[in-house]
Enzyme design. Structure first.
Site, PDB file in Angstrom:
ATOM      1  N   ASP A 104      48.205  29.534  44.355  1.00 30.05           N
ATOM      2  CA  ASP A 104      49.147  29.990  43.785  1.00 30.05           C
ATOM      3  C   ASP A 104      48.987  30.850  43.058  1.00 30.05           C
ATOM      4  O   ASP A 104      49.641  31.326  42.177  1.00 30.05           O
ATOM      5  CB  ASP A 104      47.748  28.662  42.949  1.00 30.05           C
ATOM      6  CG  ASP A 104      48.790  27.916  41.749  1.00 30.05           C
ATOM      7  OD1 ASP A 104      50.559  28.498  41.372  1.00 30.05           O
ATOM      8  OD2 ASP A 104      48.770  27.821  40.323  1.00 30.05           O
ATOM      9  N   HIS A 118      43.919  33.472  38.766  1.00 38.44           N
ATOM     10  CA  HIS A 118      44.849  33.787  39.058  1.00 38.44           C
ATOM     11  C   HIS A 118      45.839  33.318  38.062  1.00 38.44           C
ATOM     12  O   HIS A 118      47.346  33.768  37.755  1.00 38.44           O
ATOM     13  CB  HIS A 118      46.373  33.234  40.272  1.00 38.44           C
ATOM     14  CG  HIS A 118      45.485  31.357  40.316  1.00 38.44           C
ATOM     15  ND1 HIS A 118      44.670  31.080  40.318  1.00 38.44           N
ATOM     16  CD2 HIS A 118      46.617  30.659  39.818  1.00 38.44           C
ATOM     17  CE1 HIS A 118      45.252  29.077  39.959  1.00 38.44           C
ATOM     18  NE2 HIS A 118      46.318  29.752  40.028  1.00 38.44           N
TER      19      HIS A 118
END
Length: 969
Positions: A106, A375
């Protein structure tokens, strides 16, 4: 916490229940932060027993195993290692397991540092997904989605890793089924926030598998599997089942999956496919055993990342600059606190401070710094309330560590309890009371450091003394930000990992600090500047002469005095205007940067004030939108230092320190500082990758969105150069950076955005950030040879500035401290050569045995009880800062005697060399060796030579990790 309540706790509870029911079922899990919250607060003893069993039987597999799935673009290598080590320590202590595969699906783009770290952590294969859409399409077509990645040019094949890039379907199951207008394959639906629905009916639950539709379901799945099979070289297809926020009702998922898999396998002759549940480890094992020869990819990364022609994910390099700054400040404070505490425990075993409590204080900051590497954390791509959670956790952890450091100093100085040591780290607004007081300064780097620390005071007349009563060079001047206080700059020279105390007194007739005198110049209209009669104002120190153009009040040129090289150099602020209406075209948001056109200059008039003294000159430039405006949104404070005789001023003299003040911006503006020079750079930019290595960034022309697609992340370093001269920028937080013209480098400092994209609104992902940001950048100008020597040490000196603590003096006279060493520093100087960095010196507190068989045995026997933390094991990491061939001297391998390096902490008894996160003995770590054209024989690779009698040779770019045990422990 909301995610735990809405779905995440149910994922673990229901998945464990379902795996137990069917031996064929599998599941992979990544982030330990969620798992640990479940393990500590939700899981019953029965569930815990079952998890142990499932791990042993390979049904449950932890992949990556860090606290979070970290961002790859804007994170620092130290923090990536920290969050990985935190998760791995927990997994090894609790289960005796060590993750061996990655699932980095991701993060927005892939860095070349990550494959190296994962190799050093003992992984056998790496998996990524988000890379440029056009590049992915090309690799897919040519069956090049799998390769052996040599992420580090210097470590090359020693730390290479097999890498799998997911195809265009990425990590989610394709939900379209042609035989129904409902979605397919997601039978538990979509998680509902903030509360799970009472009746268990979730939105978007897929069409259940029945006798009437099972054949259609199977056809759809097989068709997708075959489409993907054409993109890979082996006949094994990885078919990820799940997506974001899935498997919170694992029972309905697995029961439908079972039916479908059984059906396909019963008709495998007809379909030409067999299917089985697998972990990512099972998949890689299948590919590995095919014994193919793979192509090698060099150290080129996959940044930036675009998903469509107008969707360049380069905005997040700067989004929420304040959070990025605090995250790095917290990381740096943690680094200092760890080595400070380690020395204290080693040297004061019978201390008055509770060690377990102290470890908890450090752990609170370890957790906060680990968590924000997510993230959707440091990237600035979270909603405001989640950003507040990250900030609160960081501030709480920092408060704890400052308190710990202050109490250690207090204890070591036998201070009376009323002479309260209170602590403040780098913040200028924590002014000092008017009485006598002292300033304690700790140097967290393992080098001798000479630098200035700035302290807020309320008087102009001050003097500073060291502990022997000798005057210390200092300069005081009116503060730029507030006209009621003064900034006192103290010149400190401190050995590695040591602290010194300075006594600051309001003047009593004796020697005083130098006073910075201010001269204000008239505001200049830069649009009507007279080019003919140029008047230049020089500011000079031993290394540079900087000229300012008095017609515009802008910088004009910098001369490097040793070589007499002059570079024309001017700086201006510009703004990219961006669109916020999806009906009108591409938008910028937390993730994306989509400028309408070229950047426009923001100011028509510049004010100038020069504050000069014997030690420092500060040039203050204020940028106004026009000649009559009252307020400015932009300012630059440029500081140049003059170091007196007898001090090592090389680093200090060679840096031009700039602090910016930017904001509040108008809406849908993105602010950049553009530095333009007459260097013929051919528009080639260099940026660092996570503070670990340098990437070459040639300017690329695209059909669409060229400006945004030529933005890159700068975590610590960026530079431009011509054949002889280099201009380096060093940063204390991440920024987007680009070279939009020959001889130019621009840094994005701040963004303020709002748009009406429904997805952004649903998650309240606006970036309506009205803050003022105050980032710092150091400029270094010189020949390539000189900047090569300076920039690595300077970058770390900026990252790990000394920690400053304050305390009032109780009583009349300060008592002389117990041990006065030369230059009256406290601590036992720990010093490494300038091409090495002492990256970690800490007491992790893990209770696991470093003997693997013993550790596994004690877990199987249920002997892993919650005992006290282990304070005898010291974690040490040493990193070589240079690449092979980068510098004739500094790129050489370095021999280090760990006994003599650490002698100040005690007598070293045992040293064990470990994998990056500490969970493997390097002698037993045998990673899979994948066949490449370069190295045709396949086998297991064993990378490092082991250390005999505590002497280690550290080669270029190596990061070596050790457990150290001292005598008497």
């Amino acid at each position: 916490q909301e995610s735990m309540h809405a779905y995440a706790a149910n994922v673990y509870t229901s998945v464990v229940e379902e795996l137990v029911k069917g031996k064929q079922r599998k599941f992979i899990a990544v982030e330990q932060e969620f798992f640990r919250l479940w393990w500590d607060a939700v899981a019953t003893d029965t569930y815990k027993q079952q998890v142990h069993q499932l791990l042993q039987e390979g049904q449950l597999e932890f992949v990556i195993g860090g606290q979070v799935m970290h961002d790859e673009a804007v994170t620092l290598i130290d923090d990536q290692i920290l969050q990985l080590t935190e998760g791995h320590g927990f997994l090894y202590e609790t289960f005796g397991i060590r993750p061996q595969f990655s699932w980095h699906v991701d993060p927005f783009g892939a860095s070349a540092t990550t494959p190296t770290l994962f190799a050093l952590a003992g992984f056998n294969a790496h998996l990524i997904s988000r890379i440029d859409y056009d590049l992915k399409a090309d690799m897919q077509k040519n069956k090049k989605l799998q390769f052996v990645w040599q992420g580090s040019p210097s470590l090359s094949e020693g730390q290479e890793i097999f890498t799998h890039v997911m195809d265009q379907y990425s990590y989610c199951t394709p939900s379209h089924i042609p035989f129904s207008n409902r979605s397919g394959f997601y039978w538990n639906g979509i998680a509902a926030f903030p509360d799970p629905p009472k009746d268990g009916v979730y939105p978007n639950m897929s069409l259940p598998v029945t006798d009437t539709n099972i054949h259609l379901y199977a056809q759809t799945m097989v068709a997708n599997i075959k489409e993907r099979a054409a993109w890979f070289r082996t006949s094994d297809v990885l078919w990820p089942w799940g997506c974001d926020k899935q498997f919170f009702n694992a029972s309905v998922q697995y029961s439908n999956m079972d039916l479908l898999l059984d059906y396909i396998n019963k008709h495998s002759d007809e379909f030409g496919v067999t299917v089985q549940y697998a972990t990512v480890g099972d998949y890689f094992q299948a590919v590995y055993s095919r014994n193919l020869t793979w192509e090698i990819r060099d150290s080129q990364d996959f940044l930036p990342y675009s998903t469509e022609p107008f969707q360049a994910w380069t905005g997040f390099y700067t989004s929420r600059s304040t959070l990025k700054g605090i995250a790095r400040k917290a990381s740096s404070l943690l680094y200092a606190g760890e080595s400070f505490f380690t020395q204290y425990v080693r040297k004061h075993p019978a201390s008055s401070i509770c060690k377990c409590g102290a470890l908890k204080q450090l752990q609170s900051l370890r957790w906060a710094v680990s968590e924000v590497q997510h993230h959707d954390g440091i990237t600035g791509t979270e909603s405001p309330k989640v950003k507040d959670m990250y900030m609160n956790n960081l501030m709480y952890g920092m408060f704890n560590v400052k308190k710990l450091m202050a109490s250690i100093i207090f204890d070591m100085n036998n201070a009376k309890k009323n002479g309260e040591v209170y602590s403040s780290v780098y913040v200028k607004d924590s002014g000092i009371p008017d009485v006598d007081h002292y300033v304690v300064v700790y140097n967290p780097l393992a080098w001798n450091i000479t630098t200035f620390v700035a302290v807020s005071v309320s008087h102009l007349a001050m003097s500073v003394y060291d502990e022997l009563g000798h005057p210390v060079p200092a300069q005081v001047q009116i503060s730029a930000e507030s006209h009621s206080t003064y900034d006192l700059y103290i010149l400190v020279a401190i050995s590695g990992l040591s602290y010194r105390k300075y006594n600051v007194k309001p003047l009593n007739g004796k020697q005083s600090a130098f006073i910075g005198r201010s001269v204000k110049y008239k505001r200049k209209d830069i649009t009507r500047a007279d080019q003919q009669s140029r008047q230049l104002l020089p500011v000079v120190n031993n290394c540079y002469q900087v000229l300012f153009d008095q017609n515009t009040n802008l910088m004009h040129s910098i001369t490097e005095r040793e070589t007499n090289q002059t570079v024309q150099l001017t700086q201006e602020f510009l703004e990219y205007r961006v669109n916020g209406d999806v009906m009108k075209g591409p938008i910028s948001d937390n993730y994306l940067f989509a400028p309408n056109a070229s950047a426009v200059p923001v100011s028509k008039a510049v004010g100038l004030e020069v504050v000069s003294g014997n030690l420092m000159t500060e040039i203050r430039q204020y940028f106004y939108s026009n000649v009559t405006s009252q307020d400015y949104i932009y300012a630059v404070y440029t500081r140049m230092y003059t170091v007196p005789e007898g001090y090592d001023g090389k680093l200090l003299c060679h840096r031009i320190e700039q602090q910016y003040s930017v904001g509040p911006l108008e809406l849908n503006r993105e602010a950049v500082l553009r530095t333009s020079t007459n260097l013929n750079t051919r528009q080639l930019l260099y940026t660092d990758s996570n503070g670990y290595q340098i990437q070459k960034r040639p300017f690329k022309a695209y059909v669409n969105n060229t400006v945004a697609r030529n933005y890159y992340p700068m975590v610590q370093t960026a530079y431009i150069e011509d054949d002889t001269t280099r201009l380096m920028l060093l940063a204390e937080r991440a920024h987007g950076v680009s070279s939009q013209g020959n001889g130019q480098v621009e840094v994005m400092l701040h963004r303020r955005l709002w748009n009406n994209l429904q997805w952004d609104l649903n998650y309240s992902l606006t970036l309506n950030d009205s803050s003022v940001v105050r980032p710092v950048i150091w400029l270094i100008l010189g020949t390539k040879a000189v900047t090569n020597i300076l920039y690595r040490t300077s970058g770390l000196a900026l990252e790990h500035r000394p920690v400053v603590m304050f305390g009032a003096l109780s009583g009349d006279k300060p008592k002389p401290p117990r041990r006065l060493q030369q230059n009256s520093a406290h601590g036992s100087p720990v010093t490494v050569p300038p091409n090495l960095h002492l990256q970690t010196l800490s007491i992790p507190g893990w209770r696991y045995s470093s003997n693997h068989a013993e550790q596994v045995h004690s877990i199987r026997m249920g002997k892993q009880k919650q005992g006290d933390a282990d304070f005898s094991r010291v974690l040490l990491r040493i990193r070589h800062l240079y690449e092979v061939g980068e510098d004739p001297v500094l790129s050489q391998p370095v021999m280090v005697n760990l006994k003599s390096l650490l002698k100040g902490l005690g007598s070293v008894m045992v040293v064990e060399e470990r994998s990056l996160t500490g969970t493997w003995d390097v002698n037993t770590l045998k990673r899979w060796k994948w066949k490449t054209a370069q190295y045709p024989s396949k086998g297991l690779s064993n990378s490092t030579e082991t250390s005999e009698n505590c002497i280690v040779t550290v080669h270029p770019k190596e990061i070596r990790t050790f457990f150290v045990y001292f005598q008497g422990q």
